[in-house]
Scaffold this motif. Structure first.
Motif, PDB file in Angstrom:
ATOM      1  N   ARG A  67     -83.287  15.553  11.197  1.00 57.71           N
ATOM      2  CA  ARG A  67     -82.249  16.493  11.634  1.00 57.71           C
ATOM      3  C   ARG A  67     -80.899  15.778  11.761  1.00 57.71           C
ATOM      4  O   ARG A  67     -79.859  16.323  11.379  1.00 57.71           O
ATOM      5  CB  ARG A  67     -82.660  17.120  12.976  1.00 57.71           C
ATOM      6  CG  ARG A  67     -81.640  18.029  13.578  1.00 57.71           C
ATOM      7  CD  ARG A  67     -81.340  19.193  12.657  1.00 57.71           C
ATOM      8  NE  ARG A  67     -80.209  19.944  13.143  1.00 57.71           N
ATOM      9  CZ  ARG A  67     -80.070  21.226  13.011  1.00 57.71           C
ATOM     10  NH1 ARG A  67     -80.989  21.916  12.382  1.00 57.71           N
ATOM     11  NH2 ARG A  67     -79.018  21.831  13.463  1.00 57.71           N
ATOM     12  N   ASP A  71     -77.537  16.638   9.630  1.00 60.14           N
ATOM     13  CA  ASP A  71     -76.212  16.879  10.217  1.00 60.14           C
ATOM     14  C   ASP A  71     -75.158  16.001   9.540  1.00 60.14           C
ATOM     15  O   ASP A  71     -74.039  16.454   9.265  1.00 60.14           O
ATOM     16  CB  ASP A  71     -76.232  16.609  11.716  1.00 60.14           C
ATOM     17  CG  ASP A  71     -76.997  17.658  12.503  1.00 60.14           C
ATOM     18  OD1 ASP A  71     -77.241  18.749  11.951  1.00 60.14           O
ATOM     19  OD2 ASP A  71     -77.351  17.375  13.663  1.00 60.14           O
ATOM     20  N   SER A 133     -78.322  22.879   8.504  1.00 65.09           N
ATOM     21  CA  SER A 133     -77.246  22.402   9.367  1.00 65.09           C
ATOM     22  C   SER A 133     -75.926  22.941   8.815  1.00 65.09           C
ATOM     23  O   SER A 133     -75.737  23.056   7.607  1.00 65.09           O
ATOM     24  CB  SER A 133     -77.238  20.872   9.403  1.00 65.09           C
ATOM     25  OG  SER A 133     -76.210  20.413  10.251  1.00 65.09           O
TER      26      SER A 133
END
Length: 142
Positions: A67, A71, A133
């Motif tokens: 994650r 991002d 994202s």
């Protein structure tokens, strides 16, 4: 078989003089209970549960790291597209964002420009789950 009395006690010939009930009573009197060997089973169970917890912790750690990388890919794609909008890169902003996302291991899902502002959405799959994202870039206000 016939039971007989020996020394004031009833003994069965079928069980060699020791019934299962008597063994349980003797074990309880000695304080051991009837759970002989249960420590091994408990130890195996604890090792198994510990292994599952380690595997789950590793999976969560992998998902969090992915994650964070996603991002970063969204930020890089938005900044690259903003550079193209500003004229620092000679290409279409969304094409530049697509390349930046791809270089960071993500896929550009959306790219929208509004004046000098660019909004991008990148996505990827983590352990079979779809994760995305969003990032926005443009000139600083002021």
């Amino acid at each position: 078989m016939r039971d007989r009395h020996i020394g004031g006690r009833l003994r069965s010939r079928a069980h060699g003089g020791h019934s299962r009930e008597r063994q349980l009573v003797r074990a309880l009197r000695r304080g051991r209970g009837v759970s002989r060997g249960s420590a091994s089973v408990l130890a195996v169970g604890l090792v198994g549960v510990s292994g599952l917890l380690v595997a789950a912790t590793g999976a969560v750690g992998y998902a969090v790291a992915t994650r964070v990388a996603l991002d970063a890919a969204a930020d890089a794609a938005a900044l690259a597209a903003a550079d193209a909008l500003a004229g620092f890169v000679a290409d279409e902003p969304c094409a530049v964002a697509r390349r930046a996302a791809s270089l960071n291991g993500a896929r550009l899902a959306e790219c929208d420009t509004d004046g000098a502002i660019v909004d991008v959405v990148v996505d990827t799959a983590v352990m079979g789950f779809h994760v995305s994202s969003r990032a926005r870039a443009g000139p600083a206000d002021g």
